[in-house]
Motif scaffolding. Structure first.
Motif, PDB file in Angstrom:
ATOM      1  N   TRP A 116       0.851  -1.188   0.000  1.00 15.24           N
ATOM      2  CA  TRP A 116       0.000   0.000   0.000  1.00 15.24           C
ATOM      3  C   TRP A 116       0.886   1.238   0.000  1.00 15.24           C
ATOM      4  O   TRP A 116       1.759   1.390   0.844  1.00 15.24           O
ATOM      5  N   ASN A 117       0.680   2.052  -1.020  1.00 15.83           N
ATOM      6  CA  ASN A 117       1.384   3.327  -1.137  1.00 15.83           C
ATOM      7  C   ASN A 117       0.367   4.435  -0.897  1.00 15.83           C
ATOM      8  O   ASN A 117      -0.388   4.793  -1.810  1.00 15.83           O
ATOM      9  N   GLN A 118       0.334   4.920   0.316  1.00 15.08           N
ATOM     10  CA  GLN A 118      -0.694   5.891   0.699  1.00 15.08           C
ATOM     11  C   GLN A 118      -0.536   7.213  -0.049  1.00 15.08           C
ATOM     12  O   GLN A 118      -1.525   7.805  -0.504  1.00 15.08           O
ATOM     13  N   SER A 119       0.695   7.672  -0.214  1.00 15.85           N
ATOM     14  CA  SER A 119       0.903   8.968  -0.858  1.00 15.85           C
ATOM     15  C   SER A 119       0.500   8.948  -2.328  1.00 15.85           C
ATOM     16  O   SER A 119      -0.011   9.940  -2.859  1.00 15.85           O
ATOM     17  N   ASP A 120       0.714   7.805  -3.008  1.00 13.20           N
ATOM     18  CA  ASP A 120       0.363   7.700  -4.429  1.00 13.20           C
ATOM     19  C   ASP A 120      -0.955   6.978  -4.667  1.00 13.20           C
ATOM     20  O   ASP A 120      -1.374   6.802  -5.817  1.00 13.20           O
ATOM     21  N   SER A 121      -1.599   6.528  -3.585  1.00 11.34           N
ATOM     22  CA  SER A 121      -2.900   5.828  -3.664  1.00 11.34           C
ATOM     23  C   SER A 121      -2.826   4.607  -4.579  1.00 11.34           C
ATOM     24  O   SER A 121      -3.682   4.378  -5.428  1.00 11.34           O
ATOM     25  N   ILE A 122      -1.776   3.802  -4.399  1.00 12.14           N
ATOM     26  CA  ILE A 122      -1.586   2.584  -5.193  1.00 12.14           C
ATOM     27  C   ILE A 122      -1.629   1.365  -4.287  1.00 12.14           C
ATOM     28  O   ILE A 122      -0.995   1.339  -3.224  1.00 12.14           O
ATOM     29  N   PHE A 123      -2.377   0.360  -4.708  1.00 14.97           N
ATOM     30  CA  PHE A 123      -2.494  -0.928  -3.997  1.00 14.97           C
ATOM     31  C   PHE A 123      -1.970  -2.021  -4.909  1.00 14.97           C
ATOM     32  O   PHE A 123      -2.269  -2.040  -6.108  1.00 14.97           O
ATOM     33  N   LEU A 124      -1.214  -2.970  -4.348  1.00 16.56           N
ATOM     34  CA  LEU A 124      -0.637  -4.043  -5.156  1.00 16.56           C
ATOM     35  C   LEU A 124      -0.790  -5.381  -4.440  1.00 16.56           C
ATOM     36  O   LEU A 124      -0.335  -5.552  -3.313  1.00 16.56           O
ATOM     37  N   SER A 125      -1.441  -6.328  -5.125  1.00 17.53           N
ATOM     38  CA  SER A 125      -1.602  -7.697  -4.624  1.00 17.53           C
ATOM     39  C   SER A 125      -0.551  -8.577  -5.269  1.00 17.53           C
ATOM     40  O   SER A 125      -0.324  -8.508  -6.476  1.00 17.53           O
ATOM     41  N   TYR A 126       0.078  -9.440  -4.459  1.00 13.58           N
ATOM     42  CA  TYR A 126       1.155 -10.266  -5.012  1.00 13.58           C
ATOM     43  C   TYR A 126       1.391 -11.491  -4.132  1.00 13.58           C
ATOM     44  O   TYR A 126       0.722 -11.709  -3.125  1.00 13.58           O
ATOM     45  N   GLU A 127       2.362 -12.305  -4.555  1.00 14.74           N
ATOM     46  CA  GLU A 127       2.795 -13.503  -3.838  1.00 14.74           C
ATOM     47  C   GLU A 127       4.186 -13.242  -3.274  1.00 14.74           C
ATOM     48  O   GLU A 127       5.008 -12.594  -3.934  1.00 14.74           O
ATOM     49  N   ASP A 128       4.461 -13.736  -2.072  1.00 14.35           N
ATOM     50  CA  ASP A 128       5.813 -13.604  -1.526  1.00 14.35           C
ATOM     51  C   ASP A 128       6.175 -14.871  -0.761  1.00 14.35           C
ATOM     52  O   ASP A 128       5.356 -15.804  -0.680  1.00 14.35           O
TER      53      ASP A 128
END
Length: 379
Positions: free
Chosen positions: A324-336
């Motif tokens: 979650w990038n709050q300043s850029d309002s970007i959400f990313l779902s992934y595998e780790d």
């Protein structure tokens, strides 16, 4: 006397049940080294054998062969490239003699010819003969059919209600041909498919019948959300706390309900992530209205974690990470590695056949995801 016999029977039954409760852990340890790790390798990206950790794979599915004029063939303009790539993959057997090399046929964009190819007895014979010829031409260990999807349009494909029956008949025809070839060579050839991770696929197909002709089934337990999804979510989560929500575990249980033995099921893992932009703040961006953005290979995601405003969070209910990038309002779902370890534990606990992933080139340079999978599943 009768009472004594009953007491003895109950004592023996109790001992048996205790043993059953203890054995799964022992079986899990015993069977860990037999679990499959299947990596898809996209041929159009090339094959660099020095970058492939062959020792940590049990199978490679080379993607893709096409279906043209009712026959399995190399893609347009790809004959020479595919020949060289597959030869390179064979060289990996010097490092892992047990490695199996399969050709994956179809895929999202090359599934347009399946329905016509398997429509009649004659067309199925022509299709089967061409698949066997491809296998022999490249000295392969098996065939993996990635028809996306029988009975469904997919990427603008021709499809029919008859696909349900013809899909099974196709797999039966191929299995019989592979068995005939085995009598000549003395070698068992694999017959597998990639199946969808959503229930509507199972509703228009008969996997219970199909599975009897298959060695195993790779479930594409990813892409649960993506382009066209206007709310952020996990795209390859193990569990889903929402009622009727999609998840890898639910896809497995749906396949079992459809009649597939669980030991024939292979759970898919995504070596890539999906992002949204203009995400409404709240809940660290999870399950919020948003605008679809793009996909990202894990090799890029690895360098984003903790950088430039990207903060990693862990959803314990779903066993899935997200950024979650709050300043850029970007959400990313992934595998780790943590989510892969959770899936590996599920695979061992429930006695699935193993794991597969799309796609090898999208892992980090140090092979972080494959290493996590190997350590969690095979060690």
């Amino acid at each position: 006397m009768k009472s004594s016999v009953i007491k003895i029977a109950l004592i023996l039954l109790g001992s048996y049940l205790i043993g059953c409760q203890q054995r799964p852990h022992a079986d899990k340890l015993q069977n860990a080294t037999t679990k499959k790790i299947i990596g898809y390798i996209a041929g159009w990206k090339g094959v660099d054998t020095s970058a492939v950790q062959a020792e940590k794979l049990t199978h490679v599915n080379y993607a893709f062969a096409n279906v043209i004029d009712g026959m399995v063939t190399e893609g347009e303009g790809r004959f020479d490239q595919d020949k060289v790539n597959i030869q390179k993959l064979h060289s990996l057997k010097s490092r892992n003699p047990d490695l199996k090399i399969l050709i994956s046929i179809g895929g999202w964009t090359w599934s347009k010819g399946f329905s016509d190819a398997v429509l009649t007895d004659d067309s199925r014979k022509k299709f089967t003969d061409s698949a066997i010829a491809y296998l022999i031409r490249h000295d392969l260990d098996g065939l993996d059919f990635d028809w996306e999807y029988p009975g469904m349009q997919g990427d603008g494909n021709v499809f029919r209600a008859e696909d349900k029956e013809n899909f099974v008949l196709m797999l039966k025809s191929v299995r019989q041909a592979l068995d005939s070839l085995e009598k000549v060579t003395g070698k068992h050839y694999l017959n597998t498919i990639a199946s969808a991770g959503f229930k509507s696929y199972l509703e228009v197909n008969d996997l219970g019948q199909a599975q009897q002709y298959l060695d195993f089934i790779n479930i594409m337990t990813y892409d649960f959300v993506g382009p066209g999804t206007d709310t952020t979510a996990h795209h390859t989560n193990l569990f889903n706390p929402n009622l009727n929500g999609r998840s890898a575990a639910q896809a497995v249980f749906d396949h079992v309900e459809a009649g597939v033995p669980i030991e024939k099921l292979v759970m898919g893992m995504a070596f890539y992530g999906k992002s949204w932009k203009s995400v409404r703040p709240g809940n660290n961006g999870l399950y919020q209205p948003a605008v679809w953005n793009s996909t990202h290979p894990y090799r890029n995601i690895q360098g984003m974690v903790g950088q430039d405003g990207y903060v990693r969070y862990w959803d314990e209910d779903s066993k899935a990470p997200f950024l979650w990038n709050q300043s850029d309002s970007i959400f990313l779902s992934y595998e780790d590695p943590e989510s892969i370890a959770a899936k590996a534990e599920f695979i061992k606990t429930h006695n699935l056949g193993g794991a597969m992933f799309w796609e090898y080139h999208e892992d980090s340079d140090d092979g972080e995801l494959l290493n996590a999978l190997f350590q969690s599943l095979r060690k």
